[in-house]
Design an enzyme around this catalytic site. Structure first.
Site, PDB file in Angstrom:
ATOM      1  N   SER A 101     -11.848  -9.490  24.589  1.00  0.00           N
ATOM      2  CA  SER A 101     -12.752 -10.402  23.909  1.00  0.00           C
ATOM      3  C   SER A 101     -11.588 -11.223  22.583  1.00  0.00           C
ATOM      4  O   SER A 101     -10.696 -11.429  23.398  1.00  0.00           O
ATOM      5  CB  SER A 101     -12.206  -8.480  22.690  1.00  0.00           C
ATOM      6  OG  SER A 101     -13.454  -7.853  23.046  1.00  0.00           O
TER       7      SER A 101
ATOM      8  N   LYS B 269     -16.231 -17.457  12.477  1.00  0.00           N
ATOM      9  CA  LYS B 269     -16.572 -15.931  13.776  1.00  0.00           C
ATOM     10  C   LYS B 269     -17.192 -15.766  13.501  1.00  0.00           C
ATOM     11  O   LYS B 269     -17.805 -14.737  12.834  1.00  0.00           O
ATOM     12  CB  LYS B 269     -14.964 -15.020  14.271  1.00  0.00           C
ATOM     13  CG  LYS B 269     -15.101 -13.365  14.736  1.00  0.00           C
ATOM     14  CD  LYS B 269     -13.868 -12.952  14.818  1.00  0.00           C
ATOM     15  CE  LYS B 269     -14.123 -12.180  15.899  1.00  0.00           C
ATOM     16  NZ  LYS B 269     -15.180 -11.235  15.796  1.00  0.00           N
TER      17      LYS B 269
ATOM     18  N   CYS C 168     -35.259  17.848  -7.727  1.00  0.00           N
ATOM     19  CA  CYS C 168     -37.040  18.969  -8.332  1.00  0.00           C
ATOM     20  C   CYS C 168     -35.527  20.875  -8.778  1.00  0.00           C
ATOM     21  O   CYS C 168     -36.817  21.038  -8.816  1.00  0.00           O
ATOM     22  CB  CYS C 168     -37.418  19.610  -7.210  1.00  0.00           C
ATOM     23  SG  CYS C 168     -36.755  19.980  -5.436  1.00  0.00           S
TER      24      CYS C 168
ATOM     25  N   ASN D  29     -16.106  -1.506   8.550  1.00  0.00           N
ATOM     26  CA  ASN D  29     -15.033  -2.715   9.405  1.00  0.00           C
ATOM     27  C   ASN D  29     -13.856  -1.951   9.077  1.00  0.00           C
ATOM     28  O   ASN D  29     -13.267  -2.224   9.891  1.00  0.00           O
ATOM     29  CB  ASN D  29     -15.648  -4.024   9.345  1.00  0.00           C
ATOM     30  CG  ASN D  29     -16.836  -4.132   9.568  1.00  0.00           C
ATOM     31  OD1 ASN D  29     -17.575  -3.907  11.007  1.00  0.00           O
ATOM     32  ND2 ASN D  29     -17.257  -5.231   9.774  1.00  0.00           N
TER      33      ASN D  29
ATOM     34  N   CYS E 287     -32.547  18.143   0.420  1.00  0.00           N
ATOM     35  CA  CYS E 287     -32.826  19.474  -0.118  1.00  0.00           C
ATOM     36  C   CYS E 287     -33.948  20.135   0.567  1.00  0.00           C
ATOM     37  O   CYS E 287     -34.703  18.947   1.567  1.00  0.00           O
ATOM     38  CB  CYS E 287     -34.178  18.565  -1.405  1.00  0.00           C
ATOM     39  SG  CYS E 287     -34.565  19.280  -2.083  1.00  0.00           S
TER      40      CYS E 287
ATOM     41  N   GLU F 292     -23.407 -18.152  20.031  1.00  0.00           N
ATOM     42  CA  GLU F 292     -23.348 -16.659  19.334  1.00  0.00           C
ATOM     43  C   GLU F 292     -25.144 -16.798  19.082  1.00  0.00           C
ATOM     44  O   GLU F 292     -25.220 -18.113  18.286  1.00  0.00           O
ATOM     45  CB  GLU F 292     -22.237 -16.489  17.974  1.00  0.00           C
ATOM     46  CG  GLU F 292     -23.051 -14.596  17.334  1.00  0.00           C
ATOM     47  CD  GLU F 292     -21.918 -13.729  18.402  1.00  0.00           C
ATOM     48  OE1 GLU F 292     -21.644 -13.006  17.561  1.00  0.00           O
ATOM     49  OE2 GLU F 292     -21.229 -14.523  19.457  1.00  0.00           O
TER      50      GLU F 292
ATOM     51  N   LYS G  51      -8.656 -12.303  10.456  1.00  0.00           N
ATOM     52  CA  LYS G  51      -9.798 -11.375   9.859  1.00  0.00           C
ATOM     53  C   LYS G  51      -9.498 -11.284   8.125  1.00  0.00           C
ATOM     54  O   LYS G  51      -8.706 -12.073   8.151  1.00  0.00           O
ATOM     55  CB  LYS G  51     -10.029  -9.666  10.058  1.00  0.00           C
ATOM     56  CG  LYS G  51     -10.199  -9.659  11.540  1.00  0.00           C
ATOM     57  CD  LYS G  51     -11.990  -8.725  11.516  1.00  0.00           C
ATOM     58  CE  LYS G  51     -12.474  -9.227  12.090  1.00  0.00           C
ATOM     59  NZ  LYS G  51     -13.333  -8.207  12.085  1.00  0.00           N
TER      60      LYS G  51
ATOM     61  N   CYS H  28     -31.322  20.536  -5.337  1.00  0.00           N
ATOM     62  CA  CYS H  28     -31.421  19.225  -5.817  1.00  0.00           C
ATOM     63  C   CYS H  28     -31.303  19.025  -7.000  1.00  0.00           C
ATOM     64  O   CYS H  28     -31.817  19.682  -8.021  1.00  0.00           O
ATOM     65  CB  CYS H  28     -32.777  19.162  -4.634  1.00  0.00           C
ATOM     66  SG  CYS H  28     -33.488  17.343  -4.956  1.00  0.00           S
TER      67      CYS H  28
END
Length: 654
Positions: A84, A108, A393, A36, A410, A163, A301, A390
């Site tokens: 929004s 929110k 291995c 985000n 791999c 919601e 936010k 890898c």
């Protein structure tokens, strides 16, 4: 001047190209390819450039709202467009927005927005937000939300928004049931989105979806004295759970925000910030809207707590699929009250974009105050080597690109990590359920060559002396292990299918496939893509993964040898097989069932099969408009296939 505009437009195009796939996968596929914080940073940069230039380019996410509807659910146009919210991380800006008004501060919530319509006191319709103009009808699913009233005292027409969310506690319980880590859900929001938009409401019911109202759109004949707070109180009286909220003024806003922040750690409802709404309804409406945002509310936010540290190494973590994920290891720092020292970098594209190198000074934050992420690389040395072998291995690695995302794999099919992870899945609880065979034990047994394929697990008695003498083992541990293995010989077909680790096939898919093919193993593994995608929950990607798996001769040989060791329990296919062997095609509107998907499920439960097109193999075409001249009706008549109304069809099942 022109050069500046050209540069700005070029950057805007670049930002749109970055943001568009991230938004598409988030809203349409319920998964994330970007955290985000990173998305918000790009989005805010694009908004600023659009303000400076006065230009909004085609495809800009600032001109779009929500996900595009692409599912098979019925579609419906919203009575009023759903916009929004504008957002800020600055408390002072939020205070300026509120001014001298009274406001309502609430969570929110991080789920899926749903619009509910009640008439005569009963829930009549539920529609998802969709793209803000067109949503998906999910009425049957909403009826199984765990806290939603299906009947209320108010008998006028009522339209509300809220919601749909899955609590963290329920999310964790469900994830704990999934033994394969790679198959677990990433977050409650993704799980909720998939749960609410199911074609089968039975699946929704098992997910414990909750609904919290946050807006009253229309209540026939009701007056709320121009107050959203009174609307919330009234909705509570009707039996709805309303989003947690507090009344605020400009002066009380900072302290109230802090009180919400203090609750985050223990809050069981997923959220990604707060919402400030004007309490005065008329005043809020008088403010109007922009093309994207209403002006009566604003989102807040959280400012992420960021800590600076030093990158010490990158660990390369191999999985059973061959994917090798980079994990950043840094000097320990405290964030949101906990010590963190590791963070997933997810893939090579992100690692390259951050220009990571050993000794770089980086900043760390917790996404939504939970998951450690790298926020920024301050020194950007870019000297981080990508391993060409890898780490498990020693086999060669290769970089693969999928939709602009580069990842490391791999190439060695015999890679130890692939084997250990594959066998770990095989013995897990939902698969063969063999106790005493932990990942560490499997690693020891594979290292010593005792286990090379699945059947070898059933013959560990041939190595009893060596196993008993292994470090951490003894007679008692050995006996517990082999007893568990012997007990696992008697099992079910879905368990075996899940245990094989076929890409994307979880235990639920395994059960659906088994039922659809009437537990006929040979029919299942020889099934075509067309046959597989007729099964609920199986799309083109899973179907191709299945057919590719069984196109490999070695896979089939290993499975044949495994089946020689097993006793598969016979399962009852169905209680009512009155439509056994019959093939149906459904077209047109249905009235006796909620939708065509429900009718399809009804047929399959009784042994029948539903396909998408009329052919010589079709036994019946179901169309309530029996006399129509639709293409399917015409073809059915040409092939002399009976065309049935729903009522005529239902007589077949009696």
């Amino acid at each position: 001047m022109n050069n500046k505009i050209d540069d700005q437009k070029a950057r805007m195009r670049q930002l749109i190209q970055i943001l568009e796939p991230a938004a598409r996968t988030y809203y349409q596929e319920s998964r994330e390819i970007m955290d985000n914080r990173e998305y918000d940073a790009y989005y805010d940069e694009l908004v600023q450039l659009e303000k400076e230039t006065g230009i909004i380019l085609a495809g800009s996410p600032t001109a779009k709202v929500g996900y595009e509807v692409v599912s098979e659910l019925p579609k419906e146009v919203h009575e009023s467009k759903m916009l929004s919210l504008d957002k800020t991380k600055d408390v002072a800006q939020l205070q300026a927005f509120l001014g001298g008004q009274t406001g309502i501060l609430s969570w929110k919530m991080d789920g899926l927005t749903v619009v509910l319509t009640y008439e005569q006191g009963e829930l009549k319709k539920a529609v998802t937000r969709g793209n803000g103009e067109i949503g998906e009808v999910i009425t049957n699913n909403a009826k199984v939300f765990v806290n939603l009233p299906l009947k209320i005292a108010f008998e006028g027409r009522l339209v509300i928004r809220g919601e749909a969310v899955i609590r963290y506690s329920d999310f964790q319980k469900l994830n704990n049931m999934i033994t394969e880590i790679d198959a677990r859900y990433k977050n409650p929001r993704n799980l909720c989105s998939g749960s609410v938009r199911q074609l089968n409401s039975e699946i929704t019911a098992k997910r414990n979806v909750n609904f919290f109202a946050f807006s009253l759109i229309y209540a026939e004949g009701k007056s709320f004295h121009n107050s959203c707070l009174e609307q919330f109180a009234w909705l509570k009286q009707q039996g709805f759970d309303v989003v947690e909220h507090e009344k605020v003024t400009r002066e009380s806003l900072p302290d109230t925000i802090q009180r919400f922040a203090d609750k985050i750690e223990k809050n069981d409802i997923p959220s990604d910030g707060l919402v400030l709404l004007m309490d005065d309804i008329a005043y809020g409406e008088s403010l109007g809207t922009t093309a994207k945002f209403p002006k009566n509310a604003m989102a807040f936010k959280w400012k992420d707590e960021v800590a600076e540290t030093v990158l010490r190494s990158i660990e390369w973590s191999a999985s059973r699929t061959g994917l090798i994920n980079p994990v950043a290891v840094f000097d320990p720092v405290e964030l949101e009250g906990t010590i963190v020292k590791r963070a997933s970098v997810h893939n090579l594209s992100i690692m390259e974009e951050l220009k990571l190198g050993l000794g770089d000074h980086i900043t760390i934050f917790k996404s939504n105050m939970i998951i450690p992420q790298i926020a920024e690389n301050l020194t950007k040395s870019g000297h981080m080597p990508i391993p060409d072998h890898c780490p498990v291995c020693g086999g060669k690695t290769e970089i693969r690109k999928n939709i602009d995302v580069k990842s490391l794999y791999c190439t060695n099919e015999a890679c130890q990590a692939k084997k250990i992870k594959a066998f770990e899945l095989f013995v897990s609880r939902d698969a063969m359920n063999m106790e005493g065979l932990s990942a560490a034990t499997m690693e020891k047994l594979i290292d010593r060559g005792f286990i090379k394929e699945y059947k070898d697990i059933f013959h560990l008695d041939a190595h009893k002396r060596e196993i008993v003498e292994m470090e951490g083992f003894g007679e008692k541990s050995y006996q517990k292990m082999v007893d568990s293995v012997e007990k696992a010989r008697k099992t079910t077909l879905p368990r075996v299918i899940y245990s094989l680790g076929i890409p994307g096939i979880g235990i639920a898919n395994a059960k659906m496939l088994s039922k659809a093919f009437r537990f006929d193993w040979n029919a299942m593994r020889s099934a075509t893509i067309e046959e597989l995608i007729e099964v609920d929950g199986i799309g083109m990607v899973l179907a191709k993964g299945w057919t590719d798996y069984f196109a490999d001769a070695q896979n089939n040989e290993i499975i044949d040898r495994l089946f020689e060791e097993l006793e598969i329990e016979a399962e009852q296919v169905s209680e009512e097989r009155v439509l056994e062997g019959k093939v149906f095609v459904i077209t047109g509107s249905v009235y006796q069932f909620a939708n065509r998907s429900e009718l399809k499920a009804y047929i399959e439960q009784r042994g029948g099969k539903v396909t998408g097109s009329v052919s010589a193999k079709t036994n019946y075409l179901i169309n309530n408009d029996v006399t129509s001249n639709s293409s399917k009706n015409k073809k059915a008549r040409t092939l002399k296939i009976p065309i049935l109304s729903e009522e005529q069809f239902l007589k077949l099942t009696k």
